[in-house]
Motif scaffolding. Structure first.
Motif, PDB file in Angstrom:
ATOM      1  N   THR A   1      40.793  26.375  14.446  1.00 48.54           N
ATOM      2  CA  THR A   1      41.608  26.434  13.166  1.00 48.54           C
ATOM      3  C   THR A   1      42.556  25.231  13.411  1.00 48.54           C
ATOM      4  O   THR A   1      43.317  25.113  14.369  1.00 48.54           O
ATOM      5  N   ARG A   2      42.595  24.105  12.278  1.00 46.74           N
ATOM      6  CA  ARG A   2      43.712  23.253  12.518  1.00 46.74           C
ATOM      7  C   ARG A   2      45.006  23.733  12.368  1.00 46.74           C
ATOM      8  O   ARG A   2      45.220  24.524  11.468  1.00 46.74           O
ATOM      9  N   GLN A   3      45.881  22.990  13.115  1.00 42.61           N
ATOM     10  CA  GLN A   3      47.236  23.481  13.188  1.00 42.61           C
ATOM     11  C   GLN A   3      47.677  23.432  11.642  1.00 42.61           C
ATOM     12  O   GLN A   3      48.583  24.065  11.233  1.00 42.61           O
ATOM     13  N   ARG A   4      47.269  22.380  10.896  1.00 41.23           N
ATOM     14  CA  ARG A   4      47.764  22.060   9.497  1.00 41.23           C
ATOM     15  C   ARG A   4      47.492  23.194   8.399  1.00 41.23           C
ATOM     16  O   ARG A   4      48.219  23.459   7.984  1.00 41.23           O
ATOM     17  N   ALA A   5      46.499  23.897   8.874  1.00 43.86           N
ATOM     18  CA  ALA A   5      45.793  24.897   8.153  1.00 43.86           C
ATOM     19  C   ALA A   5      46.786  25.982   8.176  1.00 43.86           C
ATOM     20  O   ALA A   5      47.170  26.692   7.361  1.00 43.86           O
ATOM     21  N   VAL A   6      47.160  26.505   9.278  1.00 46.15           N
ATOM     22  CA  VAL A   6      48.138  27.195   9.697  1.00 46.15           C
ATOM     23  C   VAL A   6      49.553  26.972   9.253  1.00 46.15           C
ATOM     24  O   VAL A   6      50.261  27.916   8.528  1.00 46.15           O
TER      25      VAL A   6
ATOM     26  N   SER B   1      55.203  30.353  11.666  1.00 45.57           N
ATOM     27  CA  SER B   1      55.143  29.284  10.234  1.00 45.57           C
ATOM     28  C   SER B   1      56.343  28.234  10.530  1.00 45.57           C
ATOM     29  O   SER B   1      56.301  27.095  10.281  1.00 45.57           O
ATOM     30  N   GLU B   2      57.401  28.785  10.992  1.00 41.15           N
ATOM     31  CA  GLU B   2      58.699  28.164  11.335  1.00 41.15           C
ATOM     32  C   GLU B   2      58.596  27.039  12.478  1.00 41.15           C
ATOM     33  O   GLU B   2      59.054  25.821  12.326  1.00 41.15           O
ATOM     34  N   THR B   3      57.488  27.306  13.461  1.00 43.98           N
ATOM     35  CA  THR B   3      57.499  26.502  14.554  1.00 43.98           C
ATOM     36  C   THR B   3      56.518  25.215  14.273  1.00 43.98           C
ATOM     37  O   THR B   3      56.583  24.232  14.812  1.00 43.98           O
TER      38      THR B   3
ATOM     39  N   ALA C   1      55.026  22.020  27.708  1.00 46.03           N
ATOM     40  CA  ALA C   1      56.017  21.468  26.601  1.00 46.03           C
ATOM     41  C   ALA C   1      55.411  21.903  25.258  1.00 46.03           C
ATOM     42  O   ALA C   1      56.033  21.326  24.232  1.00 46.03           O
ATOM     43  N   ALA C   2      54.425  22.530  25.295  1.00 44.15           N
ATOM     44  CA  ALA C   2      53.649  22.918  23.747  1.00 44.15           C
ATOM     45  C   ALA C   2      54.456  24.252  23.246  1.00 44.15           C
ATOM     46  O   ALA C   2      54.789  25.223  24.050  1.00 44.15           O
ATOM     47  N   GLU C   3      54.529  24.032  21.930  1.00 44.23           N
ATOM     48  CA  GLU C   3      55.227  25.023  21.289  1.00 44.23           C
ATOM     49  C   GLU C   3      54.296  26.458  21.221  1.00 44.23           C
ATOM     50  O   GLU C   3      54.702  27.746  21.182  1.00 44.23           O
ATOM     51  N   LEU C   4      52.999  26.173  20.922  1.00 49.22           N
ATOM     52  CA  LEU C   4      52.187  27.238  20.528  1.00 49.22           C
ATOM     53  C   LEU C   4      51.991  28.358  21.757  1.00 49.22           C
ATOM     54  O   LEU C   4      52.043  29.651  21.317  1.00 49.22           O
TER      55      LEU C   4
ATOM     56  N   PHE D   1      62.899  29.554  15.874  1.00 45.30           N
ATOM     57  CA  PHE D   1      62.460  28.748  16.638  1.00 45.30           C
ATOM     58  C   PHE D   1      63.361  27.620  16.480  1.00 45.30           C
ATOM     59  O   PHE D   1      63.533  27.256  15.409  1.00 45.30           O
ATOM     60  N   ASP D   2      63.583  26.708  17.608  1.00 46.99           N
ATOM     61  CA  ASP D   2      64.269  25.567  17.540  1.00 46.99           C
ATOM     62  C   ASP D   2      64.036  24.856  18.766  1.00 46.99           C
ATOM     63  O   ASP D   2      63.744  25.359  20.057  1.00 46.99           O
TER      64      ASP D   2
END
Lengths: 289, 181
Positions: free
Chosen positions: A76-81, A95-97, A122-125, A183-184
């Motif tokens: 799934t593309r990150q954009r779709a999420v 969603s916020e991240t 360093a990745a968020e997911l 998240f920040d």
């Protein structure tokens, strides 16, 4: 620079992808969105002899609502999420991240599974998967299995996936009632790799005391770092002092951040303290609403 | 880049010193070391395979010169490493002190790193060097325990990262490259 020659395969099914993976072993790399792998190949830092392109496998992408939460296909593309209403409703932390991940162009091609499997510290997911208590579905020659996100990252750029396994889906649990999230991250420019990032999930009891507090940091170690000190808030009403003490505890006991030309270790500690306090306060405020 | 730290080894100083001066042991414990030969009294040359995560392991040639030998307390090393993804040069200092029946190994190195990894991989130099140093020191400790008890050396833990590092210097201590964007 461009990559040296490599063999390219575009399987049309999971089974074909698994077969190719088993056949080529260590020399093969899986291609998902290519947003981390392809630049590394163009610099010739990564030189796989075989590339297995997953973009032709139909049933690996999709966002599905399940009994327990949201099931996101690995491709799934990150954009779709980012644009998904069910995700915003059920897993608001995710969603916020999303907007913090690189740039929109990268999120258009980058996949959720690719980021999770790449395991960049360093990745968020990966940090969100751990903070949300997600579970990962892996498929290998022997069949499918579920792996808890907590424990999925044993070391630098390493996941619990076996060499012959494919990450097929990620299930994010629905946020329970009276749960807050936040998240920040801090980066020098929007879209840069985070110098430090923090995610918080807080569940409040009816009386206002913290029931479950989870804080996960990124860019401070080998992978997502779970702040063990978060447990000290459990059972307590979250006062300003308690939050400040917790941020201090996390900074001093739970992280040993690296220093580099982008930020010194001391600065990363300071960012840890500030971001931990910030996401905790925000999460508590949201939990109370 | 400064790389420094300390580690407690489970054996006496003389045993640790002997291990540190033995190229066969170093070749075994340094992550990714393919070959390390003594070419002169205090000079070693060898090859190490270095890679982490998506960075494919590449061969590095290394040269180490040991100096300021103060058996069994301390020594220093000049190190050079060169390979397709970058190079490193620097000096490292190693000190051994007794600690509760074991040995505390303290290391400090100042490395200059250049080439591709320094250009695009700055972000991960520190984390990678720590990870590889830890691997090497743990391997050295297993080797030490094996020698002292006479038992076969324990196998590394099941979940070793795919990280294969190039350290060169101080045995464990210095890490050379690898990086990823």
């Amino acid at each position: 620079m461009k990559p040296p020659p490599f063999d390219y395969h575009r399987p049309r099914s999971r089974d074909e992808a698994l077969f190719l993976l088993a056949e080529h072993g260590d020399g093969a790399k899986l291609l998902a969105g290519g947003q981390s792998l392809v630049p590394t190949m163009n610099f010739r830092l990564a030189q796989p002899s075989v590339l297995i392109d997953l973009n032709g496998v139909d049933d690996l992408a999709g966002i599905e609502q399940t009994g327990g939460g949201i099931l996101v296909g690995a491709m799934t593309r990150q954009r779709a999420v980012e644009q998904s209403a069910p995700v915003r409703e059920r897993v608001p932390l995710l969603s916020e991240t999303m907007p913090f991940i690189a740039h929109p162009q990268i999120r258009n091609r980058g996949t959720v599974g690719g980021s999770i499997a790449h395991a960049d510290p360093a990745a968020e997911l990966p940090a969100i998967a751990v903070a949300a208590g997600a579970r990962l579905q892996a498929q290998g020659p022997a069949g499918s299995r579920w792996i808890a996100a907590d424990g999925f990252y044993p070391g630098l750029f390493t996941t619990a996936l076996a060499h012959d396994e494919l990450l097929t889906a990620i299930e994010f649990p629905t946020s329970p009632p009276r749960t807050g999230w936040a998240f920040d991250e801090v980066a020098r420019r929007h879209g840069d790799y985070a110098l430090v990032g923090a995610a918080a999930m807080v569940c409040l009891e009816a009386g206002g005391a913290c029931n479950d507090v989870r804080i996960v940091l990124l860019s401070v170690g080998d992978g997502p770092v779970v702040a063990a000190s978060a447990a000290q808030l459990a059972g307590e009403a979250p006062s300003d002092d308690a939050i400040r003490d917790l941020a201090d505890a996390v900074t001093h006991h739970d992280v040993d951040p690296p220093g580099d030309i982008h930020a010194s270790a001391a600065y990363r500690r300071q960012l840890t303290r500030v971001l931990t306090g910030r996401v905790l306060r925000r999460a508590i405020e949201r939990a109370g609403r | 880049m400064i790389v420094e730290g300390s580690y407690t080894l489970s054996g006496p100083r003389n045993a640790v010193w002997d291990l540190l001066q033995d190229p066969a042991v170093l070749a075994k414990v340094l992550p990714g070391a393919k070959r390390l030969d003594r070419v002169a009294e205090d000079q070693f040359e060898g090859e190490m395979s270095v890679g982490v995560g998506p960075v494919t392991a590449a061969m590095f040639s290394v040269r180490v010169t040991v100096a300021d030998k103060n058996e069994p307390d301390s020594f220093s090393m000049q190190v050079e490493g060169k390979g397709p993804i970058g190079f490193t040069r620097g000096k490292a200092q190693v000190e051994l002190t007794d600690q509760d029946g074991g040995t505390q190994l303290t290391y400090s190195a100042d490395l200059k790193i250049g080439g591709k990894i320094a250009g695009v991989g700055q972000r991960l130099l520190d984390t990678t060097s720590k990870a590889m140093t830890k691997q090497g020191l743990e391997a050295l400790n297993r080797e030490l325990e094996g020698r002292l008890t006479g038992a076969p050396v324990a196998a590394p833990p099941a979940r070793w990262p795919v990280v294969v590092g190039g350290t060169a210097l101080i045995l464990v201590v210095l890490v050379i490259l690898l990086l990823v964007l």
